[in-house]
Design a protein around this motif. Structure first.
Motif, PDB file in Angstrom:
ATOM      1  N   GLY A  95       1.322  -3.068  -2.133  1.00 26.69           N
ATOM      2  CA  GLY A  95       2.439  -2.137  -2.160  1.00 26.69           C
ATOM      3  C   GLY A  95       3.656  -2.663  -1.425  1.00 26.69           C
ATOM      4  O   GLY A  95       4.789  -2.529  -1.904  1.00 26.69           O
ATOM      5  N   SER A  96       3.455  -3.293  -0.272  1.00 22.26           N
ATOM      6  CA  SER A  96       4.590  -3.789   0.503  1.00 22.26           C
ATOM      7  C   SER A  96       5.247  -4.989  -0.152  1.00 22.26           C
ATOM      8  O   SER A  96       6.440  -5.247   0.067  1.00 22.26           O
ATOM      9  N   ILE A  97       4.511  -5.736  -0.975  1.00 18.52           N
ATOM     10  CA  ILE A  97       5.095  -6.871  -1.692  1.00 18.52           C
ATOM     11  C   ILE A  97       5.941  -6.394  -2.868  1.00 18.52           C
ATOM     12  O   ILE A  97       7.043  -6.897  -3.106  1.00 18.52           O
ATOM     13  N   VAL A 104       6.565   2.941   0.771  1.00 18.43           N
ATOM     14  CA  VAL A 104       5.142   2.609   0.696  1.00 18.43           C
ATOM     15  C   VAL A 104       4.450   2.936   2.013  1.00 18.43           C
ATOM     16  O   VAL A 104       3.350   3.508   2.037  1.00 18.43           O
ATOM     17  N   LEU A 105       5.090   2.594   3.139  1.00 18.19           N
ATOM     18  CA  LEU A 105       4.468   2.837   4.439  1.00 18.19           C
ATOM     19  C   LEU A 105       4.340   4.334   4.727  1.00 18.19           C
ATOM     20  O   LEU A 105       3.321   4.785   5.266  1.00 18.19           O
ATOM     21  N   LEU A 106       5.360   5.119   4.375  1.00 19.38           N
ATOM     22  CA  LEU A 106       5.284   6.554   4.631  1.00 19.38           C
ATOM     23  C   LEU A 106       4.180   7.204   3.798  1.00 19.38           C
ATOM     24  O   LEU A 106       3.473   8.097   4.279  1.00 19.38           O
ATOM     25  N   LEU A 107       4.022   6.750   2.557  1.00 15.38           N
ATOM     26  CA  LEU A 107       2.913   7.257   1.752  1.00 15.38           C
ATOM     27  C   LEU A 107       1.578   6.813   2.346  1.00 15.38           C
ATOM     28  O   LEU A 107       0.588   7.547   2.299  1.00 15.38           O
ATOM     29  N   PHE A 108       1.558   5.620   2.925  1.00 12.29           N
ATOM     30  CA  PHE A 108       0.358   5.126   3.592  1.00 12.29           C
ATOM     31  C   PHE A 108      -0.008   6.012   4.775  1.00 12.29           C
ATOM     32  O   PHE A 108      -1.185   6.202   5.068  1.00 12.29           O
ATOM     33  N   TYR A 109       1.003   6.558   5.452  1.00 10.17           N
ATOM     34  CA  TYR A 109       0.760   7.338   6.657  1.00 10.17           C
ATOM     35  C   TYR A 109       0.482   8.826   6.396  1.00 10.17           C
ATOM     36  O   TYR A 109       0.621   9.640   7.310  1.00 10.17           O
ATOM     37  N   GLY A 157       6.388   6.985  -7.837  1.00 10.33           N
ATOM     38  CA  GLY A 157       7.156   6.605  -9.014  1.00 10.33           C
ATOM     39  C   GLY A 157       6.777   5.269  -9.620  1.00 10.33           C
ATOM     40  O   GLY A 157       7.255   4.933 -10.706  1.00 10.33           O
ATOM     41  N   ASN A 158       5.961   4.470  -8.950  1.00 11.01           N
ATOM     42  CA  ASN A 158       5.584   3.167  -9.493  1.00 11.01           C
ATOM     43  C   ASN A 158       4.233   2.756  -8.901  1.00 11.01           C
ATOM     44  O   ASN A 158       3.681   3.435  -8.023  1.00 11.01           O
ATOM     45  N   LEU A 159       3.711   1.629  -9.388  1.00 16.38           N
ATOM     46  CA  LEU A 159       2.387   1.178  -8.955  1.00 16.38           C
ATOM     47  C   LEU A 159       2.351   0.836  -7.472  1.00 16.38           C
ATOM     48  O   LEU A 159       1.324   1.028  -6.809  1.00 16.38           O
ATOM     49  N   ALA A 160       3.472   0.331  -6.942  1.00 20.80           N
ATOM     50  CA  ALA A 160       3.502  -0.020  -5.525  1.00 20.80           C
ATOM     51  C   ALA A 160       3.338   1.222  -4.656  1.00 20.80           C
ATOM     52  O   ALA A 160       2.631   1.196  -3.641  1.00 20.80           O
ATOM     53  N   GLU A 161       3.980   2.327  -5.049  1.00 24.16           N
ATOM     54  CA  GLU A 161       3.849   3.563  -4.281  1.00 24.16           C
ATOM     55  C   GLU A 161       2.452   4.160  -4.429  1.00 24.16           C
ATOM     56  O   GLU A 161       1.900   4.713  -3.467  1.00 24.16           O
ATOM     57  N   TRP A 162       1.869   4.046  -5.617  1.00 25.46           N
ATOM     58  CA  TRP A 162       0.483   4.486  -5.784  1.00 25.46           C
ATOM     59  C   TRP A 162      -0.453   3.645  -4.916  1.00 25.46           C
ATOM     60  O   TRP A 162      -1.429   4.152  -4.349  1.00 25.46           O
ATOM     61  N   ALA A 163      -0.155   2.334  -4.796  1.00 31.07           N
ATOM     62  CA  ALA A 163      -0.968   1.460  -3.948  1.00 31.07           C
ATOM     63  C   ALA A 163      -0.870   1.892  -2.491  1.00 31.07           C
ATOM     64  O   ALA A 163      -1.873   1.908  -1.768  1.00 31.07           O
ATOM     65  N   GLY A 164       0.355   2.235  -2.032  1.00 33.02           N
ATOM     66  CA  GLY A 164       0.514   2.712  -0.662  1.00 33.02           C
ATOM     67  C   GLY A 164      -0.250   4.003  -0.420  1.00 33.02           C
ATOM     68  O   GLY A 164      -0.877   4.174   0.640  1.00 33.02           O
ATOM     69  N   LEU A 165      -0.216   4.902  -1.398  1.00 34.58           N
ATOM     70  CA  LEU A 165      -0.945   6.163  -1.275  1.00 34.58           C
ATOM     71  C   LEU A 165      -2.454   5.920  -1.215  1.00 34.58           C
ATOM     72  O   LEU A 165      -3.155   6.487  -0.363  1.00 34.58           O
TER      73      LEU A 165
END
Length: 325
Positions: A95-97, A104-109, A157-165
């Motif tokens: 996600g961070s890449i 991404v980090l906020l969704l991670f948290y 909204g995208n795969l990176a944000e889903w990865a962070g979640l």
């Protein structure tokens, strides 16, 4: 300078080292996305970067703490913890890449929401009104951050944000499983749990790399640079984890959880300086809700952990609290 003042100053300095260790650990995680993007620019995919750096970190810990291997005992919790750690690491790295680092980090948290749910089913902890309210607050922050009239439903909204979640869900599951492992396997050294986490991330990401298109591998000077980056990241991640463990063993869990939020500050600054990412008002407001939920979650756990007046404290409580950070 009087002896009393020198002794007091010395005690204060000694007491500050654990806090500094946790802040340094959080700072490393707030900056780690940048060398990961450097690896991606050299032709190392997100899944491969996660596998290689995690494998290097696992090897470093095992070599440094090889005597602790004797404390490992087979239990189903270990592969479960390895799997959860694999989802966590891959979600964060990939996600961070590929996405906006701060979002991404906020969704991670969003860990308060997932921790309350997982602890209810795995640790059989009753879901209290306060826990439900904190989960709702963090989810409201995510909805505020993700919603827009153009996009419709407030979902990533995208795969990176889903990865962070997904990575945040894995992180919450890892915390719960570490707590359960500390109860079921009390003789297992903490560094072996660290090795399990890194090893699980390496294996999971290696499997996931089979489903990601591989560009041309780096060659020549790029290959040498990529190898040095992987080895350096493995050393940094292994050292950083043990540094944080030193701090967590000497700082109350509720305070440590709040200190760890320093990672968000470092990430915001580094994303602005190195990637030109500037969060808008909606992202700031949603992020504030998520950070507040995390901070209040630490306070709630501290309140619950206090023994009643006049009773003996539980000698194992400190270890259990430490595992939840």
């Amino acid at each position: 300078m009087s002896d009393g003042f020198r002794n007091s100053w010395g005690r204060g300095l000694t007491a500050g080292w654990p806090t500094l260790a946790i802040m340094l650990g959080a700072s490393v995680w707030g900056l780690i996305w940048y060398p990961l993007r450097m690896l991606a620019a050299l032709g190392v995919t997100g899944t491969a970067a996660s596998a290689l750096t995690s494998g290097a970190g696992c090897l470093f810990v095992l070599l440094l703490r090889r005597r602790a291997i004797a404390t490992v005992r087979w239990h189903w919790l270990l592969p479960a913890l390895a799997l959860a750690a694999g989802v966590t690491n891959l979600g964060f790295v990939w996600g961070s890449i590929h996405g906006e680092v701060m979002r991404v980090l906020l969704l991670f948290y969003l860990t308060p929401a997932w921790t309350a749910l997982f602890a209810h089913f795995i640790l059989h902890e009753r879901l209290t009104w306060s826990g439900a309210a904190l989960a709702a607050l963090s989810l409201a922050g995510a909805m505020m951050m993700l919603w827009s009239p153009q996009l419709g439903l407030p979902v990533p909204g995208n795969l990176a944000e889903w990865a962070g979640l997904a990575g945040g869900m894995g992180f919450a599951m890892s915390n719960v499983l570490i707590l359960k492992a500390s109860r079921v396997l009390p003789d297992m050294k903490p560094e072996m749990r660290t090795a399990t986490i890194f090893g699980g991330a390496a294996v999971f990401s290696s499997f996931a790399s089979l489903f990601e298109a591989m560009p041309a591998p780096p060659a020549g000077s790029h290959l040498a640079t990529a190898v040095l980056l992987v080895m350096g990241l493995g050393f940094v991640l292994g050292t950083n984890n043990m540094l944080v463990q030193y701090g967590l063993s000497r700082v109350p869990a509720n305070r440590a959880s709040i200190i760890m939020l320093f990672e968000i500050v470092i990430t915001a600054l580094s994303a602005w300086l190195f990637a030109g990412e500037t969060p808008g008002p909606r992202e700031w407001a949603g992020g504030a809700c998520i950070v507040l939920a995390s901070a209040l979650s630490s306070w709630v756990h501290r309140t619950k952990a206090k023994p009643p007046v006049g009773t003996h404290s539980d000698p194992d409580r400190k270890d259990r609290e430490r595992a939840m950070v």
